[in-house]
Design an enzyme around this catalytic site. Structure first.
Site, mmCIF file in Angstrom:
data_model
loop_
_atom_site.group_PDB
_atom_site.id
_atom_site.type_symbol
_atom_site.label_atom_id
_atom_site.label_comp_id
_atom_site.label_asym_id
_atom_site.label_seq_id
_atom_site.Cartn_x
_atom_site.Cartn_y
_atom_site.Cartn_z
ATOM 1 N N HIS A 164 -1.349 -1.337 7.676
ATOM 2 C CA HIS A 164 -1.642 -2.621 7.023
ATOM 3 C C HIS A 164 -1.614 -3.787 8.014
ATOM 4 C CE1 HIS A 164 -1.315 -0.319 3.359
ATOM 5 N NE2 HIS A 164 -0.130 0.109 3.788
ATOM 6 N N GLU A 185 0.820 12.235 3.353
ATOM 7 C CA GLU A 185 0.658 11.913 4.782
ATOM 8 C C GLU A 185 0.386 13.189 5.584
ATOM 9 O OE1 GLU A 185 0.434 8.949 6.107
ATOM 10 O OE2 GLU A 185 1.584 7.567 4.868
ATOM 11 N N ASP A 223 -0.115 6.162 10.489
ATOM 12 C CA ASP A 223 0.914 5.123 10.408
ATOM 13 C C ASP A 223 2.237 5.697 9.894
ATOM 14 O OD1 ASP A 223 0.501 5.452 7.665
ATOM 15 O OD2 ASP A 223 -0.428 3.493 7.391
ATOM 16 N N ASP A 265 -6.576 4.328 4.705
ATOM 17 C CA ASP A 265 -5.783 3.876 3.561
ATOM 18 C C ASP A 265 -6.663 3.749 2.321
ATOM 19 O OD1 ASP A 265 -3.220 2.728 2.469
ATOM 20 O OD2 ASP A 265 -4.544 1.008 2.169
ATOM 21 N N ASP A 302 -4.246 9.051 6.581
ATOM 22 C CA ASP A 302 -3.258 8.295 5.818
ATOM 23 C C ASP A 302 -3.046 8.949 4.459
ATOM 24 O OD1 ASP A 302 -1.393 6.319 5.356
ATOM 25 O OD2 ASP A 302 -2.850 4.715 5.050
ATOM 26 N N GLY A 303 -1.878 8.695 3.894
ATOM 27 C CA GLY A 303 -1.546 9.177 2.564
ATOM 28 C C GLY A 303 -0.915 8.078 1.751
#
Length: 180
Positions: A141, A56, A81, A151, A17-18
């Protein structure tokens, strides 16, 4: 409404994740590695001036590098995501590469054919040529354990970029002094 499975699948599983706040601005990347549902590794980093999309992609690059160094013979599942990272890795890069790393055909205007983050896409292409895997999308999320952890790591990476450690500040000064 479909229920989201929040458990980590068995086998070698990576979530990447970024983040970036503001965008563009300070950003971070993170990835977490699970082996048979147990966290075995994680990493994070960041940049003071970047974009969410760059972070990302960087998370995926760093995750692929880690798995190549540590589990070269195991086929991982890699989740993100980011539709941008997933679509780019699984689909778009093949067409860009065929067109000489351009979005348009031979008649495209230069301003319409430029690929954002080309340096990272070419790096990802090289990594995915060495280890062909299909990246998988996961809802962000949504309580998915691996995605929430990635995250969290991206936020840690961003914070480190915003407030570097005293050692990093000394290294930065030494690099600056050596350059000039």
């Amino acid at each position: 409404m479909a229920k989201i499975d929040c458990t980590v699948p068995p086998g070698l599983v990576i979530y990447a994740d970024g983040c970036c706040e503001p965008n563009p601005g300070a950003g971070g990347w993170g990835f977490v590695v699970y082996l048979d549902e147990q966290e075995v590794a994680c990493a994070s980093g960041g940049a003071q001036q970047t974009t969410n999309q760059r972070m990302e992609l960087t998370a995926v690059i760093e995750a692929l590098a880690w798995v190549n160094d540590n589990f070269p013979e195991v086929a991982p599942r890699l989740f993100s995501d980011s539709a941008y990272a997933i679509n780019g890795c699984n689909d778009w890069r093949h067409g860009w590469k065929r067109k000489g790393w351009s979005r348009g055909g031979p008649n495209a205007k230069p301003e319409n054919s430029k690929i954002a983050n080309l340096d990272l896409w070419q790096c990802l292409d090289g990594a995915l040529m060495l280890r062909p895997i299909t990246l998988e999308w996961c809802k962000g999320h949504a309580g998915i354990i691996g995605n929430e952890r990635a995250d969290e790591l991206s936020l840690i990476g961003r914070e480190a970029a915003v407030t570097p450690s005293p050692t990093a500040l000394i290294r930065q000064q030494l690099d600056y002094t050596a350059r000039y």
